[in-house]
Write an enzyme that holds these catalytic residues in place. Structure first.
Site, mmCIF file in Angstrom:
data_model
loop_
_atom_site.group_PDB
_atom_site.id
_atom_site.type_symbol
_atom_site.label_atom_id
_atom_site.label_comp_id
_atom_site.label_asym_id
_atom_site.label_seq_id
_atom_site.Cartn_x
_atom_site.Cartn_y
_atom_site.Cartn_z
ATOM 1 N N CYS A 1 12.936 14.583 -27.753
ATOM 2 C CA CYS A 1 13.628 14.904 -26.633
ATOM 3 C C CYS A 1 13.944 16.382 -26.561
ATOM 4 C CB CYS A 1 15.149 14.606 -27.052
ATOM 5 S SG CYS A 1 15.567 12.880 -27.073
ATOM 6 N N LYS B 1 26.331 11.711 -29.441
ATOM 7 C CA LYS B 1 25.269 10.642 -29.419
ATOM 8 C C LYS B 1 24.650 10.469 -30.968
ATOM 9 C CE LYS B 1 20.662 9.866 -27.395
ATOM 10 N NZ LYS B 1 19.927 10.212 -26.315
ATOM 11 N N LYS C 1 28.109 7.467 -27.724
ATOM 12 C CA LYS C 1 26.940 6.499 -27.416
ATOM 13 C C LYS C 1 26.536 6.134 -28.975
ATOM 14 C CE LYS C 1 22.487 6.744 -25.805
ATOM 15 N NZ LYS C 1 21.293 7.472 -25.349
HETATM 16 C C1 PBG Z 1 17.076 9.897 -24.250
HETATM 17 C C2 PBG Z 1 18.193 8.589 -24.048
HETATM 18 C C3 PBG Z 1 18.250 7.355 -24.861
HETATM 19 C C4 PBG Z 1 19.082 6.650 -24.107
HETATM 20 C C5 PBG Z 1 19.657 7.230 -23.170
HETATM 21 N N1 PBG Z 1 18.969 8.645 -23.107
HETATM 22 C C6 PBG Z 1 17.296 6.939 -25.802
HETATM 23 C C7 PBG Z 1 17.104 7.808 -27.143
HETATM 24 O O1 PBG Z 1 17.986 8.568 -27.262
HETATM 25 O O2 PBG Z 1 16.052 7.430 -27.451
HETATM 26 C C8 PBG Z 1 19.463 5.313 -24.554
HETATM 27 C C9 PBG Z 1 20.091 4.439 -23.869
HETATM 28 C C10 PBG Z 1 19.987 2.900 -24.098
HETATM 29 O O3 PBG Z 1 19.424 2.644 -25.239
HETATM 30 O O4 PBG Z 1 20.529 2.137 -23.142
HETATM 31 N N2 PBG Z 1 17.357 10.847 -24.815
#
Ligand code: PBG
Length: 333
Positions: free
Chosen positions: A130, A197, A254
């Site tokens: 990321c 997150k 999340k």
């Molecule tokens: C990207 C991101 C992710 C999700 C939303 N933005 C995945 C990750 O962190 O690898 C996950 C959303 C989902 O699983 O529905 N940074």
């Protein structure tokens, strides 16, 4: 009956659909749901996303068609995940393709459709992290990553997006994005931070759709050094409090169901607008059980949403937003 030892008391509020409906404390509307969209630059024809029934990797054309039909089904807002046609190690990335898709959506639908865009580098980097890695490939460099993220947010704001949603988990990115936007007069563009997150196993179907799983020969293999440890809720509290102070308008937990306790706790302790992301793996789990005939899918989805609002969410990001009316109808009884 008089004289009966165990008469009906609490069950009175459960006995018929009318009484249950008037007694219900948790209610929500379709306008509180956010539908995710994957828009892939250079894609020729749209492709279904495995596990996420009815969700596609869209071309710019099919994206517009999908939003049109979603509007007819009562969807009022969505979040765009742009997947570029070219990957790079950074520090320069192609944000113009997602910006063009934002322009196309806003040109066609204007205020009828409220558009968020996810701000992250994982679909842009050649290694899938990321942020930008150091030379050794064992660490995400915070400052360079934040600069690129602020650049992305700025390009999306110029394209007319209503809200930006950083999901990268770098430190200081909310302040940097807010400052970059305000400096150019985009003070009305909202900022929803993925503030709590977690480093979760439930993102699988998403990473396939966004082509964003960590990959290749770099030393850093997963996102544990920037996403929150599932056993460290205090980190989620500190991160959310910090992001609010840095100027976030909406905070987020999340994933959803496995972190309901965090949502309940943080929404009680931090007075802000709270969103929750019912992530791809959670949504797909319900779909997979339903496909096996083990549960009633629409009613299970409705039950999960009820839990999110009961725990303190005002907004839910969910792949099922477009099925709201169908799930609601199935749940009326
Ligand atoms: C990207 C991101 C992710 C999700 C939303 N933005 C995945 C990750 O962190 O690898 C996950 C959303 C989902 O699983 O529905 N940074």
């Amino acid at each position: 009956m008089a004289g009966q030892k165990y008469g009906i008391t609490l069950r009175k509020s459960r006995l018929d659909a009318q009484t249950r409906a008037e007694a219900r404390e948790v209610r929500f509307t379709q306008s509180q749901l956010i539908q995710p969209y994957f828009a892939v630059a250079g894609l020729k024809a749209r492709e279904p996303v495995p596990g996420l029934t009815g969700v596609y990797r869209e071309t710019t054309d099919t994206l517009l068609g999908q939003i049109e039909s979603d509007l007819e089904n009562g969807v009022t807002q969505g979040i765009l995940f742009g997947v570029p046609s070219e990957k790079s190690p950074g520090p320069k990335f192609r944000f113009d393709q997602t910006a063009d898709q934002i322009r196309a959506v806003k040109r066609r639908f204007g205020e009828r459709f409220y558009l968020y865009v996810d701000v992250c580098l994982c679909s842009h980097t050649d290694h899938g992290h990321c942020g930008i890695l150091n030379e050794e490939g064992d660490h995400v460099v915070n400052e360079a990553s934040v600069e690129a993220l602020a650049q992305a947010a700025l390009e999306y704001a110029r394209a007319g997006v209503d809200a930006v949603a950083p999901s990268d988990m770098m430190d200081g990115r909310v302040a940097a994005i807010r400052e970059a936007l305000d400096r150019e007069g985009f003070d009305r563009v909202k900022l929803m931070s993925y503030s709590a997150k977690f480093h979760s196993r439930f993102y699988g179907p998403f990473r396939a759709a966004a082509d964003s799983a960590p990959k290749g020969s770099v030393k850093l293999k997963d996102r544990a050094t920037y996403q929150i440890d599932p056993g460290h809720p205090t980190d989620a509290y500190l991160s959310s409090k910090r992001d609010l102070e840095e100027g976030a308008d909406i905070l987020m937990v999340k994933p959803g169901l496995p972190y309901l306790d965090v949502l309940k706790d943080l929404s009680a302790r931090i007075p802000a607008k709270w969103a929750v992301y019912e992530v791809s793996g959670e949504f797909a789990a319900i779909e997979a059980l339903a496909a096996q005939g083990m549960i009633d899918g629409p009613r299970a989805h409705w039950e999960a949403w009820t839990a999110f609002f009961r725990a303190g969410a005002s907004l839910v990001l969910t792949y099922g937003a477009r099925h709201f009316k169908r799930y609601e109808k199935a749940s009326e009884s």
